[in-house]
Design a protein around this motif. Structure first.
Motif, PDB file in Angstrom:
ATOM      1  N   ARG A 171      30.730  -6.695  22.238  1.00 20.20           N
ATOM      2  CA  ARG A 171      30.027  -5.586  21.408  1.00 20.20           C
ATOM      3  C   ARG A 171      28.898  -4.990  21.043  1.00 20.20           C
ATOM      4  O   ARG A 171      28.488  -3.738  21.687  1.00 20.20           O
ATOM      5  N   SER A 184      27.269  -4.947  24.322  1.00 19.10           N
ATOM      6  CA  SER A 184      27.479  -3.379  25.174  1.00 19.10           C
ATOM      7  C   SER A 184      26.843  -2.206  24.152  1.00 19.10           C
ATOM      8  O   SER A 184      27.104  -1.217  24.848  1.00 19.10           O
ATOM      9  N   MET A 185      26.145  -2.491  23.080  1.00 16.53           N
ATOM     10  CA  MET A 185      26.285  -1.258  21.691  1.00 16.53           C
ATOM     11  C   MET A 185      25.119  -0.039  22.494  1.00 16.53           C
ATOM     12  O   MET A 185      25.053   1.104  22.871  1.00 16.53           O
ATOM     13  N   LEU A 202      24.558  -0.328  25.873  1.00 14.51           N
ATOM     14  CA  LEU A 202      25.076   0.491  27.092  1.00 14.51           C
ATOM     15  C   LEU A 202      26.066   1.193  27.078  1.00 14.51           C
ATOM     16  O   LEU A 202      26.517   2.338  26.103  1.00 14.51           O
ATOM     17  N   ARG A 259      24.663   5.059  18.380  1.00 11.99           N
ATOM     18  CA  ARG A 259      24.456   4.308  18.242  1.00 11.99           C
ATOM     19  C   ARG A 259      23.022   3.668  19.357  1.00 11.99           C
ATOM     20  O   ARG A 259      22.752   2.380  19.057  1.00 11.99           O
ATOM     21  N   SER A 279      25.200   1.596  14.441  1.00  8.73           N
ATOM     22  CA  SER A 279      25.204   0.037  15.370  1.00  8.73           C
ATOM     23  C   SER A 279      27.266   0.146  15.447  1.00  8.73           C
ATOM     24  O   SER A 279      27.507  -0.400  14.197  1.00  8.73           O
ATOM     25  N   ASP A 280      27.571   1.297  15.327  1.00 10.87           N
ATOM     26  CA  ASP A 280      29.329   0.784  15.883  1.00 10.87           C
ATOM     27  C   ASP A 280      29.671   1.247  16.976  1.00 10.87           C
ATOM     28  O   ASP A 280      28.908   2.530  17.590  1.00 10.87           O
ATOM     29  N   PRO A 281      30.360   0.474  17.970  1.00  8.49           N
ATOM     30  CA  PRO A 281      30.740   1.133  19.724  1.00  8.49           C
ATOM     31  C   PRO A 281      31.843   2.333  19.424  1.00  8.49           C
ATOM     32  O   PRO A 281      31.852   3.016  20.251  1.00  8.49           O
ATOM     33  N   LEU A 296      26.703   6.509  22.169  1.00 11.02           N
ATOM     34  CA  LEU A 296      25.011   5.904  22.496  1.00 11.02           C
ATOM     35  C   LEU A 296      24.040   7.248  21.763  1.00 11.02           C
ATOM     36  O   LEU A 296      23.464   7.302  20.694  1.00 11.02           O
TER      37      LEU A 296
END
Lengths: 277, 572
Positions: A159, A162-163, A165, B32, B41-43, B47
């Protein structure tokens, strides 16, 4: 389990079981029942039937005895060795008891259930002799808990890497970490693999995406693919571990319930025979 | 704009940590991505997720691309910010504080839905052991135990209680119907014997009481006339009083055991029967090929017809039977003349060749033969004509007095009619036919001739040409006596010989008839002849032959085996 159960006391119980089987076969060949057809109702039929029924009850007692490990004069190892060999000797004793007369009735039902119990027990013995070594080989020094910890760590690493990406990759990685499961249903555990594994699916789609990228993003993707591949390997290893321990447990799920089914059929068989004497 | 972004973090021990960041920028971007002013900062956050911009009317939160957020309970992509409201952006909650002295806008950011512990979540999703789910071993054990006990024990017992045995065995009309009534079929231990199959599914026909072996009365319901094995008064030990039918006749093994075929059950006693029952006059027997006594035919041995059992030998074949064992039938019958190569003279057809079947016709059951009768087999050739001038007249057979009367009447009528063509006869009977007799003396003379003629013909017919050629005839005074004929119907009444099953063999293989000149020859083969084809019970090189192939256990002609009970059944 150690192989000593098989060779216990220089095959003492193998010898006893073989003797029982041979005596039964010799008597069967020698006896000459009325009408020339051996069956459960001749003197030998009643004799073998009584021996078989008592053996089954005694074999069942093992289920009670094994719960009190270390108690009693006879070692549990001896009990198990006798359980295995005398259980196998039932194949001969009970088959000769039938006189090879089979039909769609309670009598053949009891016989079939008994054979299934013996077959499941035989698989259990095979499992205990073979799978622990396979398990050790597969674990390579890890326990399942350690593998799961490493999988969780890999999830976090993936994770994080990929943050920065793109959305598609980020979503795939997130799905892989949220949807991947180990084991599951009995069949899934026994299968040892998951055709719908979320991590594997994510890895495949990331690999496809990686083909289209270049530059700095490509190198970040390569790192992600490496991490994901490591996780897939860990998953495979954990699933194999789960499969092996499921294989070592599953036979008991057949062996024990069918034993109780057998007891019901056996009681019905004995009562039926004397009810309609 | 100048913005104050306060990040709120819940502390493990309670309370909230605050971290203030003051930002001066044209647009306040959330995402993020590292380049965002507010880095989340969390998937679950994109972005570049959203930005706050100032437009006429106030500060707006606007999402980038496909991203969105939740404001006032609605998912949206653009929203004007009001002080005091909360906005959900991914797992974050953005609190709008409004403007403060130094800042155009102040916000709080809190991660309200963290991803959680990866290991704990993985454990929650995974099931890595077989235990826990479903019924488990114990549950399945109980379920199967109860299911099988109910279906295979409870249901059949219930079926038994539904039924009452019919007094006459199986009664399909009275039997209860339905699946439950048939549940006791689950107990059927093996195939029924063929003859019992028609009621085999009605268990209660035989199993009338629980836990009691099938009683004789169940068998006698059909087999009421079953006979003894031997005379129970003379041979008490052969009465089998202490046995039930089912002691010997075991059902549920197909046809194999319902009728005992094993020699063992016979030789148990018959190996030493001579000593055990001397009065029976039986010889010991243990095996058909090795130890079977000579066959003995029951035949008349004197003119009065006294029956005796005569041992048969015939080691060298049928011809060996000639002149040995003697049967006294009171008949004269040369088999060899009847079976001669040239044949026999038929009164009308000339020479006719005969074979055994010409006289011996099989009985309808193909076991033995119909009795030989003069009227059926002999008379076609052996016609009882007595007067060449009246070939259409015959003497009646089997009635000597009537035959004499016929002769008397015939010649009396001839004498009274006249025209006798015998040169030695007196003139009065040779007179022209139709001339009446005038005086009493003439009548007496004519009738005297008739009597003498009848007597002469009787002498010839009875003594020699007709009766005497086959029968033993004796004249006592004026009375002719024909010795009673003793034809044997069953030569071996204690054994069975189905001729029909031996039909492919020529008769001469066993019976030396072609060589026999005397009726007293007993043309039956010895046991050696049988043994040339039939062997022991388990013979490999002969036809395996058990006692029961020739001998019945329950012997026809003997009284009932269980008289009182059988009488009760038959009398019902």
């Amino acid at each position: 389990m150690h192989e000593s159960v098989v060779v216990y006391n220089r095959f003492r119980f193998l010898k006893a079981a073989t003797l029982l089987g041979l005596v039964a076969i010799v008597l069967y060949a020698w006896h000459d029942p009325a009408g020339g057809l051996p069956n459960g109702g001749t003197w030998l039929g009643y004799g073998l039937g009584t021996i078989g029924a008592l053996l089954i009850l005694w074999l069942m007692w093992f289920g009670v005895r094994k719960r009190s490990y270390g108690e009693g004069h006879v070692k549990l190892e001896a009990w198990l060795s006798a359980h295995i060999y005398l259980g196998l000797s039932l194949i001969v004793v009970a088959t000769l008891h039938t006189g090879f007369q089979f039909g769609w009735n309670v009598h053949t039902l009891a016989y079939v259930l008994m054979m299934l119990v013996i077959a499941s027990g035989a698989f259990g013995l095979y499992a205990y002799l073979r799978y622990p070594r396979l398990m050790t080989e597969n674990r390579r020094g890890l326990t399942l808990t350690m593998m799961m910890q490493q999988i969780a760590d890999a999830d976090r690493d993936c994770r994080e890497s990929s943050m920065q990406l793109g959305e598609e990759i980020n979503r795939a990685v997130l799905q892989a970490s949220q949807d991947t499961r180990l084991g599951g249903s009995m069949w899934r555990q026994l299968a040892g693999r998951d055709p719908n594994c979320a991590t594997l699916a994510a890895l495949r789609s990331i690999e496809r995406l990686a083909e289209k990228t270049s530059g700095a993003e490509a190198s970040a993707l390569r790192r992600l693919v490496t991490l994901m591949t490591k996780k897939v390997d860990l998953l495979r290893q954990a699933r194999r571990d789960i499969q092996l321990s499921a294989l070592m447990q599953i036979w008991l799920y057949v062996h024990v319930p069918l034993t109780f089914a057998l007891i019901a059929a056996l009681v019905a068989h004995v009562i039926a025979v004397f009810f309609y004497w | 704009m100048r913005a104050l972004v306060t990040t709120l973090t819940k502390k493990a021990k309670g309370g909230v940590a605050r971290r203030d960041d003051s930002v001066e920028t044209d647009m306040l971007r959330f995402g993020r991505g590292a380049d965002c002013e507010v880095h989340l900062s969390d998937p679950r956050v994109q972005l570049h997720h959203a930005q706050i911009v100032f437009r006429p009317g106030g500060y707006f939160l606007e999402a980038f691309g496909q991203a969105d957020f939740e404001a006032g309970g609605q998912r949206t992509q653009a929203h004007r910010l009001n002080a005091g409201e909360k906005i959900q952006l991914g797992p974050y909650e953005i609190g709008v504080v409004g403007s403060t002295g130094e800042h155009d806008i102040a916000l709080t950011i809190e991660l309200v839905r963290p991803l959680g512990d990866d290991l704990a979540m993985l454990r929650t999703r995974s099931r890595i052991s077989l235990g826990g789910g479903g019924l488990g071993k114990r549950g399945w054990s109980w379920l199967l135990f109860l299911l099988i006990a109910a279906v295979f024990l409870g249901a059949p017992i219930f079926a038994f209680t539904m039924k009452t045995p019919s007094p006459r065995g199986f009664d399909p009309a009275a039997a209860p119907h339905g699946l439950l009534a048939k549940a006791d079929e689950l107990w059927l231990s093996g195939p029924m014997s063929g003859s019992h199959k028609f009621f085999g599914v009605a268990c209660e026909s035989c199993h009338q009481k629980a836990f009691v072996q099938t009683e004789d009365q169940a068998c006698l319901a059909c087999h009421a006339t079953i006979q003894h094995h031997a005379d129970a008064k003379k041979f008490q030990f052969a009465s089998f009083e202490d046995r039930a039918c089912q002691s010997c006749h075991k059902e549920h093994t197909g046809n194999a055991a319902i009728v005992l075929r094993s020699d063992r059950f016979c030789t148990d006693c018959h190996a030493g029967i001579k000593q055990a029952a001397p009065a029976a006059g039986l010889d010991d027997a243990t095996d058909f090929a090795r130890n079977h006594p000579p066959l003995r035919a029951t035949v008349p041995v004197d003119a009065a017809g006294k029956l005796e059992r005569v041992a048969l030998t015939g080691r060298r074949g049928p011809a060996d039977q000639i002149g040995k064992a003697a049967e006294q039938s009171n008949l004269k019958f040369p088999h060899n003349k009847h079976l001669g190569e040239k044949g026999v003279r038929h009164p009308d057809k000339g020479m006719v060749k005969l074979d055994c079947g010409g006289c011996h016709a099989a009985d309808p059951g193909q076991i033995g033969f119909l009795p030989i009768r003069m009227e059926a087999q002999c008379i076609e050739c052996h016609q009882l004509r007595f007067e060449p001038k009246a070939l259409n007249r015959q003497l009646p057979h089997g009635k000597p007095a009537e035959a004499l009367a016929v002769l008397g009447d015939f010649y009396a009528a001839m004498a009274l009619a006249g025209g006798v063509e015998d040169a030695d006869a007196p003139a009065i009977v040779r007179r022209r036919p139709g001339t009446p007799l005038k005086t009493e003396a003439e009548k007496l003379e004519a009738l005297a001739w008739a009597r003498a003629k009848a007597s002469e013909v009787a002498e010839r017919s009875f003594g020699r040409s007709l009766c005497g050629s086959c029968h033993t005839v004796e004249k006592k005074g004026e009375e002719w006596q024909v010795a009673k004929v003793h034809l044997t119907d069953r030569f071996m009444p204690k054994g069975k010989f189905p001729h029909g099953r031996h039909a492919s063999m020529p008769c001469g293989d066993c019976h030396g008839a072609a060589q026999s000149e005397q009726a007293s020859d007993l043309l039956l083969p010895g046991v050696e002849n049988c043994q040339s084809c039939h062997g022991s019970e388990k013979a490999a090189d002969r036809i395996p032959s058990a006692c029961i192939d020739c001998h019945d256990f329950h012997r026809p002609g003997l009284p009932p085996m269980r008289p009182a009970r059988q009488a009760a059944v038959l009398g019902r």
